[in-house]
Design an enzyme around this catalytic site. Structure first.
Site, PDB file in Angstrom:
ATOM      1  CG  ASP A 289     -17.432 -41.767  10.931  1.00 21.89           C
ATOM      2  OD1 ASP A 289     -18.546 -42.223  10.774  1.00 21.89           O
ATOM      3  OD2 ASP A 289     -16.371 -41.960   9.988  1.00 21.89           O
ATOM      4  CG  HIS A 290     -21.945 -44.921  13.223  1.00 19.20           C
ATOM      5  ND1 HIS A 290     -22.891 -44.478  12.675  1.00 19.20           N
ATOM      6  CD2 HIS A 290     -22.213 -44.847  14.635  1.00 19.20           C
ATOM      7  CE1 HIS A 290     -23.889 -44.150  13.530  1.00 19.20           C
ATOM      8  NE2 HIS A 290     -23.246 -44.257  14.576  1.00 19.20           N
ATOM      9  CE1 TYR A 464     -16.139 -45.218   4.124  1.00 18.32           C
ATOM     10  CE2 TYR A 464     -18.184 -46.141   3.049  1.00 18.32           C
ATOM     11  CZ  TYR A 464     -16.479 -46.041   3.141  1.00 18.32           C
ATOM     12  OH  TYR A 464     -15.935 -47.229   2.742  1.00 18.32           O
ATOM     13  CG  HIS A 465     -22.699 -43.134   9.197  1.00 13.20           C
ATOM     14  ND1 HIS A 465     -23.143 -44.309   9.747  1.00 13.20           N
ATOM     15  CD2 HIS A 465     -23.000 -43.129   7.819  1.00 13.20           C
ATOM     16  CE1 HIS A 465     -23.605 -45.093   8.804  1.00 13.20           C
ATOM     17  NE2 HIS A 465     -23.444 -44.451   7.511  1.00 13.20           N
ATOM     18  N   PRO A 466     -19.666 -39.168   9.292  1.00 18.16           N
ATOM     19  CG  PRO A 466     -18.369 -37.724   7.831  1.00 18.16           C
ATOM     20  CD  PRO A 466     -19.117 -39.154   7.788  1.00 18.16           C
TER      21      PRO A 466
END
Length: 527
Positions: A289-290, A464-466
């Site tokens: 994730d970021h 919120y980039h999993p």
């Protein structure tokens, strides 16, 4: 009974349902745990700030992170038709071509190089500005520019003063530079996959869309997925699939469902009371994730969007949107950004920036004294840290344990520091001087890389980039093969962001839509 059962009506699931049901000889059932996308705020581009909390998300929280001062983080994952494309900030970026070439060349994902996936990006895209080698203008997903806020234009000027060239298109051959983001909007409204793909085909007789359906497990008979066990209104039943079960529940939901169905690390499954169907240790591993770090500045006047917190300004914005479909309500707020280097030895930019002409827009981000502020966030786009998704128990209703393991690789923390320093440099440029009174966060507390590291540990949050928890590949730890078939189980595929072997160098929704498009062709071709 349907030919295909798709679990998850999110960004990829809606694409799959629309594309597979183009063939009238097959039947498709799409199952979504959440409601239909009727919430008013979903369709307003500005409404995303209402979506990171509330009834349209699962309400997840991460495990405490040892490298982020033992903090937990909110972890919004959509629970509504359209999934992430219904609640995200609508930034339309694909990453860089090298991301996908790395999948193909280094991760064993034949057929997933940039040359292979570009046709699917173009097929999905209904761009109102660009067309040609890198863009399509006839696809279902509306893509357009917002009319940038004046302060966003100032940001782009300041970034140029800081040494970044202006870039008209972040989704072409080269990513580096600063400019304005295109967004998944069309004529002043959000263009989710529920709107762009699913809504126009809901009258197909071979397509069934069911919302409010909780899927407990995949039914597996003699090594083949034959259906799913669901709960609806408190009643359990089994739905059968003649051809395939397709899991598209996202990077958290998909590994959770596989594990609840007995597909995963045998030791972990036994410890949580789940009967082991196949020992597949990679399920739930490789979470990436970021990690966003926000720099906030206090403005010297009402130059940003914070003035719209006052009722008079809200009325004026509502009137402008109602009459003309324009103004702040037609904006996703995150209109401008940049890609640049922290580690200059990297071939492509490794830091992404998002500028917001306001403060306190997103969940957990505070406001500034005086009430008028702006936010510049940054994250390292190719993190080396790896986390996991594991079961809390054998109860399908229990939330999984989500551990992003943020900053567990010290390299990621160094890049976060680079992002903080670059953000401060941009906000200190001459273009901003008439508008910024002072830096609010981190402010005077950060005077060195060491103090910036402390700030990052204290304030970093998920973007919120999993991705990555059902990793595609051919080697050890791969969960699905390049045709997205779950290893060792017939009739079962995973088709969503969880299959990405490595996180791409940008926001992830456009790539997830591409995965849905390519997966549909793979399935229709019988591969």
């Amino acid at each position: 009974m349907s030919d295909y059962i798709i679990v998850g009506g999110g960004s990829a699931g809606c694409v799959l349902a629309a594309r597979l049901s183009e063939d009238p000889s097959v039947s498709v059932t799409l199952l979504e745990a959440g409601p239909r996308d009727t919430n008013f705020y979903i369709h307003l581009p500005v409404g995303f700030f209402k979506m990171t909390a509330g009834p349209l998300i699962w309400g997840y929280e991460t495990a405490a992170g040892s490298e982020i001062d033992g903090r937990t983080m909110v972890y919004p994952q959509a629970r509504v038709l359209g999934g992430g494309s219904s609640i995200n900030a609508q930034v339309f970026t694909r990453g860089c071509p090298e991301d996908y070439d790395t999948w193909a060349l280094e991760e064993g994902c034949a057929g997933w190089s940039f040359k292979d996936v570009l046709p699917y990006f173009k097929k999905s895209e209904g761009n109102d500005t660009f067309v040609g080698d890198y863009h399509g203008n006839e696809g279902p997903l509306g893509v357009s520019f917002c009319n940038p806020h004046p302060l966003t234009r100032i940001f782009v000027q300041a970034a140029q003063q800081a040494g970044m060239p202006f870039t008209a298109d972040f989704n072409a051959a080269h990513q580096e530079g600063t400019g304005f983001y295109q967004t998944t909007t069309k004529r002043g409204k959000r263009s989710s996959t529920a709107v762009g793909y699913l809504k126009p085909v809901l009258d197909r007789k071979n397509l069934i869309v069911r919302t409010g359906i909780f899927v407990n497990r995949i039914v597996i008979d003699n090594g083949r997925a034959t259906g799913v066990e669901i709960t609806e209104n408190g009643n359990s039943s089994i739905l059968r699939a003649e051809r395939e079960v397709i899991v598209a529940a996202g990077a958290i939901g998909s590994p959770k469902l596989l594990m609840l169905s007995g597909i995963g690390d045998a030791t972990h499954l036994k410890a949580t009371g789940v009967k082991v169907i196949i020992d597949l240790p990679g399920v739930g591993q490789n979470l990436q994730d970021h990690m966003d770090v926000d720099v906030l500045a206090e403005l010297s006047g009402p130059y940003g969007i914070d003035r719209y917190k006052k009722r008079r300004w809200q009325f004026m914005a509502g009137l402008e949107y109602t009459l003309f479909g324009k103004g702040p309500i037609a904006s996703n707020i995150v209109e401008g950004g940049a890609f640049w280097w922290g580690d200059k030895s990297e071939k492509t930019p490794d830091i992404q920036f998002h500028f917001l002409p306001g403060a306190g827009v997103e969940e957990g981000i505070g406001s500034v004294p005086g009430g008028n502020g702006c936010t510049l966030n940054s994250y390292h786009v190719r993190p080396r840290s790896r986390g996991s998704v594991t079961l809390r128990s054998s109860n399908p209703r229990d939330a999984p344990i989500i551990d992003p393991n943020a900053f567990s690789d010290p390299y990621d923390l160094e890049r976060a520091i680079d992002g903080i320093m670059l953000s401060r440099e941009i906000l200190a440029q001459p273009a901003f001087r008439p508008f910024i009174r002072r830096e609010h966060l981190p402010g005077d507390a950060v005077t060195s890389r060491e103090s910036a590291a402390l700030f990052a540990r204290q304030y970093a949050r998920s973007a919120y980039h999993p991705v990555g928890t059902c990793r595609m590949g051919t080697g050890e730890g791969a969960v699905v093969d390049p045709q997205l078939r779950v290893r060792g189980i017939e009739g079962l595929r995973v088709c969503d962001s969880s299959i990405m072997p490595r996180l791409i160098s940008s926001n992830t929704n456009a790539a997830t839509v591409m995965i849905g498009e390519k997966a549909a062709d793979i399935i229709r071709d019988g591969r």
